[in-house]
Design a protein around this motif. Structure first.
Motif, PDB file in Angstrom:
ATOM      1  N   LEU B 139       0.838  -1.208   0.000  1.00  0.00           N
ATOM      2  CA  LEU B 139       0.000   0.000   0.000  1.00  0.00           C
ATOM      3  C   LEU B 139       0.870   1.254   0.000  1.00  0.00           C
ATOM      4  O   LEU B 139       0.655   2.183  -0.779  1.00  0.00           O
ATOM      5  CB  LEU B 139      -0.913  -0.014   1.240  1.00  0.00           C
ATOM      6  CG  LEU B 139      -1.664   1.291   1.535  1.00  0.00           C
ATOM      7  CD1 LEU B 139      -2.727   1.550   0.483  1.00  0.00           C
ATOM      8  CD2 LEU B 139      -2.307   1.260   2.924  1.00  0.00           C
ATOM      9  N   GLY B 142       2.794   1.693  -3.506  1.00  0.00           N
ATOM     10  CA  GLY B 142       2.103   2.001  -4.757  1.00  0.00           C
ATOM     11  C   GLY B 142       0.622   2.272  -4.634  1.00  0.00           C
ATOM     12  O   GLY B 142       0.004   2.800  -5.546  1.00  0.00           O
ATOM     13  N   GLY B 143       0.046   1.896  -3.490  1.00  0.00           N
ATOM     14  CA  GLY B 143      -1.407   2.009  -3.351  1.00  0.00           C
ATOM     15  C   GLY B 143      -2.095   0.808  -3.962  1.00  0.00           C
ATOM     16  O   GLY B 143      -1.446  -0.180  -4.342  1.00  0.00           O
ATOM     17  N   TRP B 144      -3.430   0.871  -4.076  1.00  0.00           N
ATOM     18  CA  TRP B 144      -4.156  -0.253  -4.635  1.00  0.00           C
ATOM     19  C   TRP B 144      -5.584   0.129  -4.992  1.00  0.00           C
ATOM     20  O   TRP B 144      -6.042   1.225  -4.659  1.00  0.00           O
ATOM     21  CB  TRP B 144      -4.140  -1.452  -3.683  1.00  0.00           C
ATOM     22  CG  TRP B 144      -4.651  -1.229  -2.280  1.00  0.00           C
ATOM     23  CD1 TRP B 144      -5.670  -0.413  -1.880  1.00  0.00           C
ATOM     24  CD2 TRP B 144      -4.149  -1.881  -1.085  1.00  0.00           C
ATOM     25  NE1 TRP B 144      -5.831  -0.515  -0.505  1.00  0.00           N
ATOM     26  CE2 TRP B 144      -4.927  -1.406  -0.005  1.00  0.00           C
ATOM     27  CE3 TRP B 144      -3.149  -2.826  -0.829  1.00  0.00           C
ATOM     28  CZ2 TRP B 144      -4.704  -1.842   1.315  1.00  0.00           C
ATOM     29  CZ3 TRP B 144      -2.949  -3.244   0.472  1.00  0.00           C
ATOM     30  CH2 TRP B 144      -3.716  -2.762   1.530  1.00  0.00           C
ATOM     31  N   VAL B 145      -6.244  -0.765  -5.695  1.00  0.00           N
ATOM     32  CA  VAL B 145      -7.681  -0.642  -5.969  1.00  0.00           C
ATOM     33  C   VAL B 145      -8.331  -1.839  -5.304  1.00  0.00           C
ATOM     34  O   VAL B 145      -8.116  -2.975  -5.726  1.00  0.00           O
ATOM     35  CB  VAL B 145      -7.958  -0.651  -7.490  1.00  0.00           C
ATOM     36  CG1 VAL B 145      -9.469  -0.596  -7.742  1.00  0.00           C
ATOM     37  CG2 VAL B 145      -7.271   0.523  -8.175  1.00  0.00           C
ATOM     38  N   ASN B 146      -9.081  -1.569  -4.253  1.00  0.00           N
ATOM     39  CA  ASN B 146      -9.632  -2.665  -3.461  1.00  0.00           C
ATOM     40  C   ASN B 146     -11.147  -2.588  -3.370  1.00  0.00           C
ATOM     41  O   ASN B 146     -11.759  -1.577  -3.722  1.00  0.00           O
ATOM     42  CB  ASN B 146      -9.042  -2.657  -2.050  1.00  0.00           C
ATOM     43  CG  ASN B 146      -7.699  -3.368  -2.002  1.00  0.00           C
ATOM     44  OD1 ASN B 146      -7.259  -3.934  -2.997  1.00  0.00           O
ATOM     45  ND2 ASN B 146      -7.065  -3.332  -0.864  1.00  0.00           N
ATOM     46  N   THR B 147     -11.712  -3.648  -2.853  1.00  0.00           N
ATOM     47  CA  THR B 147     -13.157  -3.683  -2.709  1.00  0.00           C
ATOM     48  C   THR B 147     -13.523  -4.290  -1.361  1.00  0.00           C
ATOM     49  O   THR B 147     -12.646  -4.611  -0.559  1.00  0.00           O
ATOM     50  CB  THR B 147     -13.781  -4.474  -3.883  1.00  0.00           C
ATOM     51  OG1 THR B 147     -15.186  -4.263  -3.902  1.00  0.00           O
ATOM     52  CG2 THR B 147     -13.484  -5.966  -3.778  1.00  0.00           C
ATOM     53  N   THR B 148     -14.811  -4.387  -1.103  1.00  0.00           N
ATOM     54  CA  THR B 148     -15.280  -4.917   0.176  1.00  0.00           C
ATOM     55  C   THR B 148     -16.249  -6.077  -0.078  1.00  0.00           C
ATOM     56  O   THR B 148     -16.678  -6.316  -1.204  1.00  0.00           O
ATOM     57  CB  THR B 148     -15.996  -3.833   0.995  1.00  0.00           C
ATOM     58  OG1 THR B 148     -17.233  -3.511   0.343  1.00  0.00           O
ATOM     59  CG2 THR B 148     -15.150  -2.570   1.120  1.00  0.00           C
ATOM     60  N   LYS B 292      -4.508  -2.450 -10.930  1.00  0.00           N
ATOM     61  CA  LYS B 292      -4.597  -1.073 -11.443  1.00  0.00           C
ATOM     62  C   LYS B 292      -4.591  -1.066 -12.972  1.00  0.00           C
ATOM     63  O   LYS B 292      -5.386  -0.367 -13.597  1.00  0.00           O
ATOM     64  CB  LYS B 292      -3.408  -0.252 -10.939  1.00  0.00           C
ATOM     65  CG  LYS B 292      -3.457   0.178  -9.501  1.00  0.00           C
ATOM     66  CD  LYS B 292      -2.233   1.051  -9.304  1.00  0.00           C
ATOM     67  CE  LYS B 292      -2.009   1.564  -7.934  1.00  0.00           C
ATOM     68  NZ  LYS B 292      -0.710   2.272  -7.858  1.00  0.00           N
ATOM     69  N   ASN B 295      -7.813  -1.899 -14.496  1.00  0.00           N
ATOM     70  CA  ASN B 295      -8.833  -0.854 -14.364  1.00  0.00           C
ATOM     71  C   ASN B 295      -8.722   0.241 -15.413  1.00  0.00           C
ATOM     72  O   ASN B 295      -9.579   1.126 -15.464  1.00  0.00           O
ATOM     73  CB  ASN B 295      -8.796  -0.250 -12.955  1.00  0.00           C
ATOM     74  CG  ASN B 295      -9.581  -1.093 -11.980  1.00  0.00           C
ATOM     75  OD1 ASN B 295     -10.811  -1.164 -12.060  1.00  0.00           O
ATOM     76  ND2 ASN B 295      -8.895  -1.781 -11.079  1.00  0.00           N
ATOM     77  N   ARG B 299     -13.252  -3.242 -14.888  1.00  0.00           N
ATOM     78  CA  ARG B 299     -13.176  -3.109 -13.443  1.00  0.00           C
ATOM     79  C   ARG B 299     -12.620  -4.389 -12.842  1.00  0.00           C
ATOM     80  O   ARG B 299     -12.977  -5.504 -13.239  1.00  0.00           O
ATOM     81  CB  ARG B 299     -14.554  -2.797 -12.835  1.00  0.00           C
ATOM     82  CG  ARG B 299     -15.085  -1.410 -13.148  1.00  0.00           C
ATOM     83  CD  ARG B 299     -14.102  -0.267 -12.812  1.00  0.00           C
ATOM     84  NE  ARG B 299     -13.377  -0.457 -11.563  1.00  0.00           N
ATOM     85  CZ  ARG B 299     -13.856  -0.098 -10.372  1.00  0.00           C
ATOM     86  NH1 ARG B 299     -15.026   0.484 -10.258  1.00  0.00           N
ATOM     87  NH2 ARG B 299     -13.137  -0.318  -9.283  1.00  0.00           N
ATOM     88  N   SER B 301     -10.842  -5.528  -8.765  1.00  0.00           N
ATOM     89  CA  SER B 301     -10.494  -5.017  -7.439  1.00  0.00           C
ATOM     90  C   SER B 301      -9.784  -6.076  -6.622  1.00  0.00           C
ATOM     91  O   SER B 301     -10.053  -7.268  -6.771  1.00  0.00           O
ATOM     92  CB  SER B 301     -11.752  -4.589  -6.677  1.00  0.00           C
ATOM     93  OG  SER B 301     -12.254  -3.381  -7.168  1.00  0.00           O
TER      94      SER B 301
END
Ligand SMILES: [Zn+2]
Lengths: 555, 440
Positions: B139, B142-148, B292, B295, B299, B301
């Motif tokens: 994280l 680079g960060g991320w694209v996440n979901t729940t 990423k 995306n 989409r 995640s």
């Protein structure tokens, strides 16, 4: 305990007091009328000092998941601004996304006594309140986010009547312990989950067929019908997109007189003129705001330097991820409820776009006539950290300083801006209006933001100085609920503010359809979703202040 | 008697103190499983708990663990709570670099641990940090694209599980979030595509209700970084000159890359705790960057599974109170984060920490690491020690012995935990605050 504040020059726009020498009396945390017969326990000589109510930040991201994502994402930013433990204060860190404790201390040190988290997701309301519960010194509250939640979009697609939607909105406000409702990129956060990359005001949602226009009207109508004092808080479509001022103007028109608050309007006031196809739309937006009394705005001023943008608008945040500085970013889709996007950002004064954004924000402040309808924000931390407020106040109050700053920005941007030709300087009375009286009125806080009898004794005392940045950075005294909490810009006592909420009435029938929806589609049981009062008050520090709704709402 | 009443603004009537007869509580949220199961039906008889419905190997064991010791001990001798607290304060007062470790507790426990650590200049670390850091470092790089979970449940058409034994660690994940009957945006959930990359599933939870087994692209964990890097390259249409990678045929990876690009809402999940190879954070980062990339056109995640034993809670609370995750030191009077220097294990083995305060309120198995430094344990009742700690205070378990809050793995939902029985055990927050006051 009776406290007398003697001889200060009082600016109290809620009561039309513009720089008059007055005595104030404080008893049991409240301002009281002059008690002729009682002995004064403590007196402060405030001759020559400027006295205002405590300031209120009506839009600041201080609590909730995306703020802690922003914190976690940027250890390098915190390392530059450690906050050392003292005998009185806990340690922490500052700059773009400060730790909770440091947030509270630094707000108080600038004379602020309340701050409102504008993007509280229903599913994340607990976290928002727990974080705000760890923000000392100030009162707080949250606007709960709706408009991309599948429950509402389903209701709209099924053409449920407005009354049922009102019930759902009221239920959500109560279950999230909120004081208002916010909509972010109406329907757009949901559309992004369907791989839609933009959603204009009259564009149809790819799955539900609803338009942002319809969502805005539906929610603004609900908020009004429920008698919630704070009008619908709107983060509109197309944030940051060149030419979006047209969308903003259409949005104002679309409301047909319904009250709405358009937040961080600077990010929604862009034209497409010039070589860079990017220009200021501030004049047109200000004209529309001036003409439509149902509209209020906060600016979301940008100031140069490193910050981090944290928004529920993951559609637009994703579109901007290429600008991330440092190059790392987070987007999340959240629980069929909303989403979030966190993109670190460095605004540069030599960059044409950033420089023009800076000028657009200031033009907006200066071209909107009525300080009761424009609010001082940087959309902390999106435009800049809240600790830049004294600097921003100086830019508004001091034309020479402002024009001097204008010479330092990207010259093309400076040339395209009307800023240098604007003569206006904000007065202390106008600053007190936008940061106190009007903010309290907008949120529906009847006992904050003014210095009349029975108000909370949230009081800030400054020494008037030529340099307004220095003046507003370091008050002589700050009182919170009658306690002296800051002296000479330093915290001398730690207190814990209250949490402001409203509780509009609704038909309990809505719970039946909600229960069915939760059981079928969500990952929590309905009764585990709603927040109880105890969750805010049981630690003995937090408290709840319930504000009345104008029609039918529970007082 | 059934123990809940839905009520939006008043506390549910769940503080149960009637010891005379068994009571059944419905829709009880669990702090044990990390995926926020909240549909448990639990019978309480005195201090004995029994999960009647919707139990699983993790939650039933967690709730049903019996209360044994309730008395604090100093040097193995029974003492009062006050005496134990005083002794703990004496130990901590004499230290140069105390370590507050374990940190398996609820939000209030974590708040109190940080207040104490701030006062005594301690380092804080969580018992699951080695795993959690694989995600946190990715994280922070680079960060991320996440979901729940609810998005997975309603939207996912493709689920890629990378390297983890999801089934034994999160027994109800597939039942609750993948093979759910109703989904808002998936016509037929039984048709969802589930692919395992790396370890094959331990049981048949991932098998679709219609009997279709999950696809497995098997490789060893050690080969995952290479396999994942190749998968990312294939998504970019890079030419790979190999027929197989880590034992996985390239053709299979090509098909997987295509599936990910064509999924409407792909979900890529991993269990950081299972990625037990050096620098697994780099593989997690490759996964996040791959997501990423996807995306840009469709989409997709990430869904990092974790959150057991309060690790998500510890990092969230530490995040808002200090600005950093755990592995943060208060030694210089302000929080300083260093995911390597401040690792509990390193501080103990290097002899840098000179006292250990271990908080472990969920799992009796999670006792402190072996160490010669003075040790204080705030642990779940029933803990058995190889070496008796200097101070042991049995504490209540959040969501059983006292109310509280715990985070789910997706870092968004905080569960409100309820008191189910009256065991008399203090909360870790109460004991930590008492130590903080005694240390002054
Ligand atoms: Zn905002």
């Amino acid at each position: 305990m009776l406290i007398k504040l003697t001889g200060g020059t009082v600016y109290d726009p809620a009561r039309g007091v513009d720089g008059e020498v007055r005595d104030l009396y404080v008893r049991d945390g409240r301002i009281v009328d002059s008690p002729n017969d009682t002995a004064i326990d403590k007196e402060y000589n405030l001759y020559g000092k400027v006295v205002m109510a405590g300031a209120i930040d009506m839009h600041t991201h201080i609590g909730g998941g995306k703020v802690t994502i922003a914190r976690t994402l940027l250890p390098e930013d915190h390392r530059r601004d450690p906050f050392q433990r003292t005998d009185l204060l806990r340690s922490g860190c500052g700059h773009a996304a400060p730790s909770t404790l440091t947030t509270g201390y630094r707000y108080a040190e600038m004379g602020y006594t309340a701050g409102f988290e504008p993007a509280m997701l229903p599913t994340n309301a607990r976290q928002a309140h727990m974080e705000m519960g760890d923000v000392p010194m100030i009162d707080k509250g949250g606007y709960v986010m709706l408009g991309s939640d599948d429950f509402l979009l389903r209701m709209m697609a099924q053409r449920k009547d407005q009354q049922a939607i009102n019930d759902y909105v009221a239920w959500t406000i109560k279950s999230a312990q909120a004081i208002g409702v916010k909509v972010v990129n109406p329907g757009g956060i949901s559309a992004f989950k369907f791989n839609q990359r933009s959603l204009d005001l009259d564009e149809k949602h790819p799955h539900y067929g609803t338009s942002p226009r319809a969502i805005l009207k539906c929610l603004a109508t609900a908020v009004k019908a429920l008698g919630v004092p704070h009008p619908l808080h709107v983060h509109g479509c197309n944030l940051g997109v060149p030419g979006n001022m047209e969308t903003t103007l259409k949005t104002i028109e679309a409301m047909e007189g319904l009250s709405v608050h358009l937040t961080h309007i600077q990010f929604h006031s862009y034209g497409t003129e010039g070589d860079h196809k990017f220009s200021s739309g501030a004049a047109q937006i200000a004209e529309a705001v001036n003409a439509n009394k149902n509209i209020t705005v906060d600016v979301g001023q940008i100031l140069f330097g490193q910050t981090v943008t944290a928004s529920g608008d993951n559609m637009r945040q994703h579109a901007n991820h290429n600008h991330a500085h440092p190059n790392k970013w987070v987007c999340m889709d959240i629980e069929c409820d909303a989403g979030c996007g966190v993109v670190p950002f460095r605004y540069r004064d030599r960059n044409f776009v950033n420089a023009l954004q800076w000028a657009i924000g200031l033009e907006t402040f200066l071209l909107i006539d009525d300080p009761w309808r424009v609010f001082l924000t940087t959309d902390h931390p999106n435009g800049a950290p809240f600790t830049t407020y004294p600097h921003l106040i100086r830019l508004l109050m001091d034309k020479t300083f402002r024009n001097d700053q204008l010479t330092r920005i990207n010259p093309e941007a400076a040339a395209m801006s009307s800023l240098g030709s604007i003569e206006r300087e904000y007065s202390l009375y106008e600053i007190a209006t936008m940061t106190r009286a009007a903010a309290a009125k907008l949120i529906g806080l009847t006992d904050s933001g003014h210095l009349g009898a029975s108000a909370r004794a949230d009081i800030t005392v400054y020494t008037e100085q030529e340099d307004k940045e220095a003046m507003f950075a370091k008050p002589d005294y700050v009182f919170k609920d009658g306690d002296l909490v800051v002296r000479n810009g330093e915290v001398v006592k730690v207190v814990w503010g209250t949490t402001h909420v409203v509780r509009p009435e609704h038909d309990d029938g809505i719970e039946k359809s909600l229960r069915d929806y939760f059981d079928r589609y969500l990952t929590m049981k309905l009764e585990n979703f709603t927040m109880s009062d105890g969750e805010i008050t049981e630690d003995g520090r937090g408290s709840l202040s319930v504000h009345p709704c104008s029609t039918g709402g529970e007082a | 008697m059934t123990g809940y009443h839905a009520n939006s603004n008043r506390e549910c009537n769940r503080d149960m103190t009637n010891k005379s007869k068994a009571v059944v509580w419905e829709n009880v949220p669990s702090p044990f499983c990390g995926i926020g199961t909240d549909d448990l039906s639990i019978e309480v008889d005195g201090t004995a708990l029994k999960v009647l419905q919707n139990g699983c190997s993790v939650n039933s064991a967690g709730f049903e663990e019996p209360v044994t010791d309730t008395d604090p001990r100093v040097g193995g001798e029974t003492v009062t709570l006050e005496e134990a607290v005083a002794k703990a304060a004496d130990i901590l007062r004499e230290t140069n670099l105390p370590l507050v470790g374990g940190l398996a507790t609820d939000v209030n426990g974590m708040r109190a641990a940080l207040a104490l650590a701030d006062r005594i200049g301690a380092v804080v670390d969580n018992m699951n940090s080695t795993a959690a850091m694989r995600n946190l470092l990715a994280l922070q790089s680079g960060g991320w694209v996440n979901t729940t979970l609810a998005e997975v449940k309603n939207r996912a058409d493709l689920l890629l599980m990378v390297g983890g034994d999801v089934e034994s660690l999160f027994p109800r994940f597939f039942e609750r979030c993948v093979w759910n009957q109703d989904a808002m945006f998936v016509d037929d959930t039984t048709k969802r595509d589930v692919v395992f990359l790396g370890r094959a599933p331990a049981g048949d939870a991932a098998t679709a209700p219609d009997g279709r087994a999950a696809e497995v692209l098997a490789c060893s964990n050690a080969d995952l970084p290479e396999v994942v890097a190749v998968l990312r390259a294939l998504i970019h249409k890079k030419v790979i000159r190999a027929n197989e990678v880590g034992g996985v045929p390239l053709a299979s990876l090509q098909i997987l890359a295509k599936k990910l690009k064509h999924a409407r809402y792909g979900v890529v999940s991993w269990v950081a705790g299972s990625l037990d190879f050096a620098h697994a954070e780099l593989m997690v980062q490759t996964l996040c960057e791959m997501i990423k990339d996807l995306n840009e056109t469709t989409r997709c995640s990430g869904l990092p599974l974790g959150g057991r034993e309060g690790d998500q809670t510890a990092n969230s609370v530490c995040g808002w109170i200090t600005g950093y995750p755990v592995r943060t030191s208060y030694a210089s009077g302000h929080p300083e984060y260093d995911p390597h220097v401040n690792a509990a294990e390193r501080l103990l083995t290097n002899g840098e920490a000179d006292a250990l305060l271990w908080v472990s309120a969920f799992n009796v198995e999670r006792t402190p690491p072996a160490t010669d430094v003075p040790t204080i344990v705030l642990g779940r009742s029933g803990m058995v020690f190889e070496k008796e700690p200097d101070v042991f205070v049995p504490v209540g378990t959040p969501g059983i012995d006292h109310s509280g809050h715990a985070y789910r793995m997706d870092n968004v939902v905080a569960l409100r935990l309820h008191k189910l029985r009256d065991s008399g055990l203090p909360s870790s927050a109460e004991v930590l605050s008492a130590i903080e006051h005694a240390v002054m």
